[in-house]
Design a protein around this motif. Structure first.
Motif, PDB file in Angstrom:
ATOM      1  N   PRO A  55      49.393  64.922  28.867  1.00  0.00           N
ATOM      2  CA  PRO A  55      48.076  65.153  29.466  1.00  0.00           C
ATOM      3  C   PRO A  55      47.806  66.651  29.561  1.00  0.00           C
ATOM      4  N   LYS A  56      46.570  67.037  29.389  1.00  0.00           N
ATOM      5  CA  LYS A  56      46.202  68.451  29.472  1.00  0.00           C
ATOM      6  C   LYS A  56      46.251  68.917  30.921  1.00  0.00           C
ATOM      7  N   ILE A  57      46.651  70.162  31.112  1.00  0.00           N
ATOM      8  CA  ILE A  57      46.639  70.762  32.446  1.00  0.00           C
ATOM      9  C   ILE A  57      45.205  71.214  32.714  1.00  0.00           C
ATOM     10  N   LEU A  58      44.559  70.577  33.666  1.00  0.00           N
ATOM     11  CA  LEU A  58      43.169  70.902  33.961  1.00  0.00           C
ATOM     12  C   LEU A  58      43.048  72.132  34.854  1.00  0.00           C
ATOM     13  N   MET A  59      44.052  72.294  35.725  1.00  0.00           N
ATOM     14  CA  MET A  59      43.992  73.411  36.661  1.00  0.00           C
ATOM     15  C   MET A  59      45.414  73.803  37.043  1.00  0.00           C
ATOM     16  N   HIS A  60      45.722  75.085  36.934  1.00  0.00           N
ATOM     17  CA  HIS A  60      47.041  75.577  37.325  1.00  0.00           C
ATOM     18  C   HIS A  60      47.054  75.848  38.823  1.00  0.00           C
ATOM     19  N   SER A  61      48.220  75.759  39.416  1.00  0.00           N
ATOM     20  CA  SER A  61      48.330  76.043  40.848  1.00  0.00           C
ATOM     21  C   SER A  61      48.179  77.546  41.087  1.00  0.00           C
ATOM     22  N   SER A  62      47.922  77.910  42.315  1.00  0.00           N
ATOM     23  CA  SER A  62      47.751  79.327  42.651  1.00  0.00           C
ATOM     24  C   SER A  62      49.069  80.093  42.519  1.00  0.00           C
ATOM     25  N   ASP A  63      50.214  79.384  42.551  1.00  0.00           N
ATOM     26  CA  ASP A  63      51.525  80.022  42.399  1.00  0.00           C
ATOM     27  C   ASP A  63      51.837  80.388  40.949  1.00  0.00           C
ATOM     28  N   ASP A  73      55.802  75.138  28.761  1.00  0.00           N
ATOM     29  CA  ASP A  73      56.833  74.370  29.463  1.00  0.00           C
ATOM     30  C   ASP A  73      56.366  72.943  29.741  1.00  0.00           C
ATOM     31  N   TRP A  74      55.076  72.781  30.053  1.00  0.00           N
ATOM     32  CA  TRP A  74      54.529  71.444  30.292  1.00  0.00           C
ATOM     33  C   TRP A  74      54.690  70.582  29.049  1.00  0.00           C
ATOM     34  N   TRP A  79      57.557  66.162  26.445  1.00  0.00           N
ATOM     35  CA  TRP A  79      58.235  65.566  25.286  1.00  0.00           C
ATOM     36  C   TRP A  79      59.700  65.252  25.601  1.00  0.00           C
ATOM     37  N   ASN A  80      60.400  66.194  26.242  1.00  0.00           N
ATOM     38  CA  ASN A  80      61.820  65.996  26.538  1.00  0.00           C
ATOM     39  C   ASN A  80      62.056  65.068  27.730  1.00  0.00           C
ATOM     40  N   GLY A  81      61.028  64.837  28.529  1.00  0.00           N
ATOM     41  CA  GLY A  81      61.148  63.927  29.663  1.00  0.00           C
ATOM     42  C   GLY A  81      60.563  62.567  29.342  1.00  0.00           C
ATOM     43  N   MET A  82      59.236  62.489  29.336  1.00  0.00           N
ATOM     44  CA  MET A  82      58.569  61.205  29.085  1.00  0.00           C
ATOM     45  C   MET A  82      58.877  60.676  27.688  1.00  0.00           C
ATOM     46  N   GLY A  83      58.887  61.545  26.702  1.00  0.00           N
ATOM     47  CA  GLY A  83      59.209  61.100  25.350  1.00  0.00           C
ATOM     48  C   GLY A  83      60.583  60.461  25.290  1.00  0.00           C
ATOM     49  N   TRP A  84      61.534  61.098  25.934  1.00  0.00           N
ATOM     50  CA  TRP A  84      62.904  60.571  25.951  1.00  0.00           C
ATOM     51  C   TRP A  84      62.978  59.260  26.726  1.00  0.00           C
ATOM     52  N   PHE A  85      62.380  59.230  27.908  1.00  0.00           N
ATOM     53  CA  PHE A  85      62.456  58.025  28.731  1.00  0.00           C
ATOM     54  C   PHE A  85      61.800  56.824  28.046  1.00  0.00           C
ATOM     55  N   LEU A  86      60.646  57.038  27.409  1.00  0.00           N
ATOM     56  CA  LEU A  86      59.905  55.919  26.817  1.00  0.00           C
ATOM     57  C   LEU A  86      60.420  55.508  25.443  1.00  0.00           C
ATOM     58  N   LEU A  87      60.936  56.474  24.673  1.00  0.00           N
ATOM     59  CA  LEU A  87      61.288  56.185  23.289  1.00  0.00           C
ATOM     60  C   LEU A  87      62.789  56.116  23.029  1.00  0.00           C
ATOM     61  N   PHE A 102      60.397  61.119  35.639  1.00  0.00           N
ATOM     62  CA  PHE A 102      59.761  62.335  35.141  1.00  0.00           C
ATOM     63  C   PHE A 102      59.357  63.263  36.284  1.00  0.00           C
ATOM     64  N   LYS A 103      58.856  62.697  37.373  1.00  0.00           N
ATOM     65  CA  LYS A 103      58.417  63.510  38.509  1.00  0.00           C
ATOM     66  C   LYS A 103      59.567  64.257  39.165  1.00  0.00           C
ATOM     67  N   GLU A 104      60.802  63.825  38.936  1.00  0.00           N
ATOM     68  CA  GLU A 104      61.967  64.480  39.525  1.00  0.00           C
ATOM     69  C   GLU A 104      62.472  65.663  38.694  1.00  0.00           C
ATOM     70  N   LEU A 105      61.992  65.804  37.459  1.00  0.00           N
ATOM     71  CA  LEU A 105      62.474  66.863  36.572  1.00  0.00           C
ATOM     72  C   LEU A 105      61.926  68.231  36.970  1.00  0.00           C
ATOM     73  N   LEU A 106      62.737  69.250  36.781  1.00  0.00           N
ATOM     74  CA  LEU A 106      62.311  70.645  36.938  1.00  0.00           C
ATOM     75  C   LEU A 106      62.587  71.349  35.622  1.00  0.00           C
ATOM     76  N   PHE A 107      61.704  72.274  35.253  1.00  0.00           N
ATOM     77  CA  PHE A 107      61.871  72.894  33.948  1.00  0.00           C
ATOM     78  C   PHE A 107      61.215  74.261  33.906  1.00  0.00           C
ATOM     79  N   GLY A 108      61.965  75.271  33.495  1.00  0.00           N
ATOM     80  CA  GLY A 108      61.437  76.600  33.181  1.00  0.00           C
ATOM     81  C   GLY A 108      60.471  77.173  34.193  1.00  0.00           C
ATOM     82  N   ARG A 109      59.347  77.682  33.690  1.00  0.00           N
ATOM     83  CA  ARG A 109      58.353  78.345  34.525  1.00  0.00           C
ATOM     84  C   ARG A 109      57.369  77.380  35.148  1.00  0.00           C
TER      85      ARG A 109
END
Length: 116
Positions: A55-63, A73-74, A79-87, A102-109
């Motif tokens: 999904p496209k990022i519609l709005m970035h957080s203020s942080d 990174d998104w 791809w490495n989260g949802m793609g892996w889990f589903l496929l 997927f919601k539990e994953l943390l990644f990069g920036r």
């Protein structure tokens, strides 16, 4: 197809694979069985589309300090989260379970707020 109907049908196919239904083909009739095959093929295709197109990022957080890096990174975490889990060929996850993991994953920036 709505997300709710996709979740319901996806969890149904995880519990009742086509191979089990094949043994009941004569009881169901050819037309019903053929429609089940078409629905399963459409759901499998939809699942692959969800895994491949984040999904496209519609709005970035203020942080968020690096919008381009966050977007990269998104894409990678989707791809490495949802793609892996589903496929995953050995242990594909139903959509609802994949989304929870997927919601539990943390990644990069990527700031945690951006994933919600």
């Amino acid at each position: 197809m709505s997300t709710r109907s996709f979740l319901l049908l996806s969890s149904y196919w995880q519990k009742h694979p086509l191979l089990k239904l094949h043994t009941h083909q004569e009881l169901m009739g050819h037309e019903v069985f053929l429609n089940i095959v078409y629905v399963q093929a459409a759901l499998d295709n939809h699942c692959r589309i969800i895994a491949a197109e984040e999904p496209k990022i519609l709005m970035h957080s203020s942080d968020c300090q690096d919008l381009m890096g966050c977007s990269e990174d998104w894409h990678a975490i989707w791809w490495n989260g949802m793609g892996w889990f589903l496929l995953n060929g050995r242990n594909p996850q139903p959509y609802g379970d994949a989304l929870k993991r997927f919601k539990e994953l943390l990644f990069g920036r990527l700031v945690r707020v951006a994933k919600n």
